[in-house]
Write an enzyme that holds these catalytic residues in place. Structure first.
Site, PDB file in Angstrom:
ATOM      1  N   ASP A 446       0.822  -1.204   0.000  1.00  0.00           N
ATOM      2  CA  ASP A 446       0.000   0.000   0.000  1.00  0.00           C
ATOM      3  C   ASP A 446       0.865   1.266   0.000  1.00  0.00           C
ATOM      4  O   ASP A 446       2.084   1.213   0.242  1.00  0.00           O
ATOM      5  CB  ASP A 446      -0.864  -0.046   1.276  1.00  0.00           C
ATOM      6  CG  ASP A 446      -2.249   0.537   1.070  1.00  0.00           C
ATOM      7  OD1 ASP A 446      -2.402   1.379   0.179  1.00  0.00           O
ATOM      8  OD2 ASP A 446      -3.167   0.160   1.835  1.00  0.00           O
ATOM      9  N   ASP A 510     -10.619   1.556  -3.624  1.00  0.00           N
ATOM     10  CA  ASP A 510     -11.178   1.192  -2.320  1.00  0.00           C
ATOM     11  C   ASP A 510     -12.694   1.142  -2.383  1.00  0.00           C
ATOM     12  O   ASP A 510     -13.346   0.770  -1.404  1.00  0.00           O
ATOM     13  CB  ASP A 510     -10.758   2.218  -1.257  1.00  0.00           C
ATOM     14  CG  ASP A 510      -9.420   1.857  -0.648  1.00  0.00           C
ATOM     15  OD1 ASP A 510      -8.919   0.756  -0.931  1.00  0.00           O
ATOM     16  OD2 ASP A 510      -8.871   2.670   0.114  1.00  0.00           O
TER      17      ASP A 510
END
Ligand code: DGJ
Length: 706
Positions: A446, A510
């Site tokens: 990430d 997301d």
């Protein structure tokens, strides 16, 4: 020194590049459709010479690829740089040309400016052109590079452009506009490609759509700061280009040093946007290490939206049990397993398994996962550090920062300076140790904040930081053969044609809301193939939009990607589990088609539906989705047509519902539901009558050649 030819050309798969060298500087005469073997290039050159208008220089000079002021060019140059105010103006002439069967390299020199530049063209079999430029400092004085952009001339009939903007949970929103005089510049200064990154810039003939019209595309092989450009001059000439966006002083070449700019990936299609997509897919899939070439893309469960930071073995075992019963193949433990990371306030930088949450290490969980026939994946965010971490307490100076001030925090974190050798070694060492200790097949990596004040001891360091992450990924893969890496950056903030060479999967967004995903995936898939894009079935009520969707719609939306689940499966009903199992089986039986076929999107006459699908390369099979995005304007929907099939062949068409029935709102279903046989031509020109779907619903249609 070899003899300089007057022209060089490359051809592949209906695409041609013709470069004239006779004027002493490389001039792209043509990039686009193959003009045929009868073409007399000298005549083309003659035909391409401009008339000379009043109020201009006496003779027209084609400035060529370097676009120099010295040749009377007043648009944006390719190279911008200087040596403390000197050597800013260049006049490069060709020094050497090397021609291979699918490549050309042209080296040019300017003795006065004491600079050498080169441009290399590589045309792949799939008709994708790679353009790589380089500048070398031949002087004993330093030379600062400000910009080195690669450009291609556009034909005058390419009058429209399209690129993509975006934000967190709404990546890749298309922007289409007419090309007007001036420079359209899409700049990214976030230190990563970003949610707003276009991935590619397109130029098109008026009204070009998925199947028709000419389209040119450029994208950069880079994950740092970038600039995509379209420029139209008052002369009427238009060009398209891109380059790394260098921060001041980021590249200062000492004597003999060179800067190699990230390559530009260029393609052309005479068959609309789908043609551009197809070239990119075939080009990427021709790599021996392309993820779906290496092995089928495993059905993935990521536990983030199921447990967030609340890790415990019992709950995760229950999840693994349900995952196993559904047919999941990869189980990914997300954020929260390390250091003091019990929430997003602390712990980044300490890549050591937390004794609080995992007193026995990760082995008990990995054993659970493996004993249920799944492989294990783990989350990292190695480029970041929380001020509340052991790492930061020990090395507060290991962050990217300008001396004397601390950058503003983003998600409570700072960016670790990976250009600092010890910081790099720390991250590499800890990640490597975990990969050595545990059976970890896959890491999700990430990157949750933008870079600000990104300096290494005062010097701008985005470029070096970008190179460092590429190196880190490559070294981890070298040490751990078979390791797969997912590039995530608050969702789809680091998806680009550079990272495709270092990562195997992108976390697309997301946002797991199926409706939003229809748009995000559609546009991300312009050049990134579905097998590289994580697409998960999220919870019934989306955590990012709070919209509610049927499992059926979520499942069809997640199918066209590297599919997975991200949902607390322990809360699912028996009925939902049965639907998930059937869908998982469908994904496994059809991923070889979805991950190798040609992506086809059917133009719709209104914006209430999407029709998209994948057609096998040999045209023997296809799976399409009809997606009702919103309420239809008419009472019965427009014909459902299918392109990309073999016109003369017959296909059996049927509706399939692997994850349960859609929500139909008509009184009767169309008559062909149980099967109909039509030719490819009839399916393209007439089609079948679609069912009447409630908004935010979808169905799958299978076509099989008989
Ligand atoms: C942002 C990512 O995009 C999510 O998928 C998740 O991994 C969180 N970070 C974890 O903090």
């Amino acid at each position: 020194m070899s003899q300089i030819p007057a022209f060089v050309a490359l051809n592949a798969d209906g695409v041609q590049l013709i470069v004239a060298l006779s004027s002493g500087t490389p001039v792209i005469l043509h990039f686009g459709a193959d003009l045929g073997s009868n073409l007399d290039v000298e005549q083309l050159n003659l035909a391409s010479q401009e008339a000379v208008p009043h109020a201009d220089l006496d003779d027209h000079i084609n400035p060529g690829v370097w676009r120099e002021d010295a040749r009377g060019f007043h648009g944006r140059p390719s190279l911008l740089g200087h040596s403390t105010g000197q050597r800013w103006a260049s006049l490069f002439t060709i020094k050497d040309v090397a021609k291979g069967s699918d490549s050309i390299e042209i080296v040019c020199i300017d003795q006065t400016a004491a600079l050498e530049v080169s441009v290399a063209y590589e045309l792949a079999n799939e008709g994708v052109l790679k353009v790589t430029q380089r500048v070398k400092n031949l002087s004993s004085e330093d030379y600062s590079v400000e910009e080195l952009n690669a450009w291609l001339p556009l034909p005058d009939h390419a009058t429209e452009t399209m690129d993509f903007t975006g934000r967190w949970v709404k990546e890749r929103q298309p922007q289409r506009r007419e090309i007007q005089v001036g420079t359209w510049s899409r700049e990214i200064r976030e230190g990563r490609s970003g949610h707003d990154y276009t991935i590619v810039q397109l130029a098109m003939t008026p009204g070009a759509n998925y199947q028709t019209g000419e389209v040119w595309s450029v994208g950069l092989q880079w994950s740092g700061n970038t600039r995509h450009l379209v420029e139209k001059l008052p002369t009427g000439r238009t060009s398209i280009g891109a380059g790394e966006l260098l921060l001041p002083g980021e590249v200062i070449l000492a004597s003999g040093e060179e800067y190699v700019a990230p390559s530009l990936v260029v393609s052309y299609s005479a068959e609309g946007i789908d043609g551009i997509t197809d070239r990119h897919y075939r080009w990427l899939r021709s790599r021996p290490n392309h993820p779906s070439v290496v092995r089928p893309r495993p059905l993935t469960l990521n536990v983030w939206e199921a447990v967030y930071f609340n890790h415990n073995l019992e709950k995760l075992t229950q999840l693994a049990d349900v995952a196993q019963s559904i047919g999941v193949e990869r189980f990914v433990l997300d954020d929260g397993w390390f250091g003091s990371r019990r929430n997003d306030q602390s712990g980044l930088g300490d890549w050591v398994v937390s004794k609080d949450v995992w007193p026995g290490g990760l082995k008990p969980l990995i054993d659970v996962v493996k004993s249920r026939g799944m492989e294990f994946g783990l989350w990292f965010e190695g480029e970041m550090v929380n001020p509340d971490s052991d790492l930061f307490r020990e090395h507060p100076d290991w962050i990217l920062q300008v001396e004397g001030r601390t950058p503003p925090k983003g998600r409570n974190q700072q960016v670790l300076d990976l250009t600092h050798h010890e910081a790099y070694d720390h991250v590499f060492g800890q990640v490597n140790a975990l990969l050595s200790e545990y059976d970890i097949a896959y890491i999700k990596w990430d990157h949750n904040r933008t870079l600000t004040d990104a300096a290494h001891f005062g010097k701008a360091a985005v470029r070096e930081q970008t190179k460092a992450i590429y190196r880190l990924f490559d070294e981890l893969k070298l040490r751990h053969p078979g390791l797969e890496i997912e590039s995530c950056s608050s969702g789809g903030g680091r998806i680009d044609l550079g990272m495709v060479n270092h990562a195997d999967r992108f976390w697309t967004s997301d946002c797991n809301d199926a409706l939003e995903r229809q748009y995000i995936q559609r546009y991300t898939q312009y050049v990134i193939p579905p097998e590289m894009l994580g697409s998960h079935i999220g919870p019934t009520e989306s955590h990012t939009t709070h919209r509610t969707h049927s499992l059926q719609f979520r499942a069809i939306s997640a199918l066209f990607g590297h599919a997975g689940l991200e949902w607390d499966l322990t809360q699912t009903t028996d009925e939902e589990r049965a639907a998930l199992k059937s869908w998982a089986q469908y994904y496994k039986s059809n991923r070889s088609l979805i991950h190798t076929g040609r992506m086809v999107r059917i133009e719709q006459s209104d914006d209430s539906a999407f029709v998209h699908g994948v057609v096998a390369q040999d045209k023997s099979r296809a799976i399409f989705a009809l997606v009702a995005l919103r309420a239809m304007p008419a009472s019965t929907p427009n014909a459902l047509r299918f392109e990309g099939l073999e016109a003369g062949a017959s296909y059996r068409v049927k509706l399939v519902e692997p994850a349960g029935e859609a929500n139909y709102i008509g009184r009767q279903s169309p008559k062909w539901f149980d099967g109909v046989v039509l030719t490819g031509a009839a399916l393209a020109r007439v089609g079948v009558r679609p069912p009447i779907l409630a908004p935010e619903n979808a169905v799958l249609i299978e076509l099989e050649r008989i």
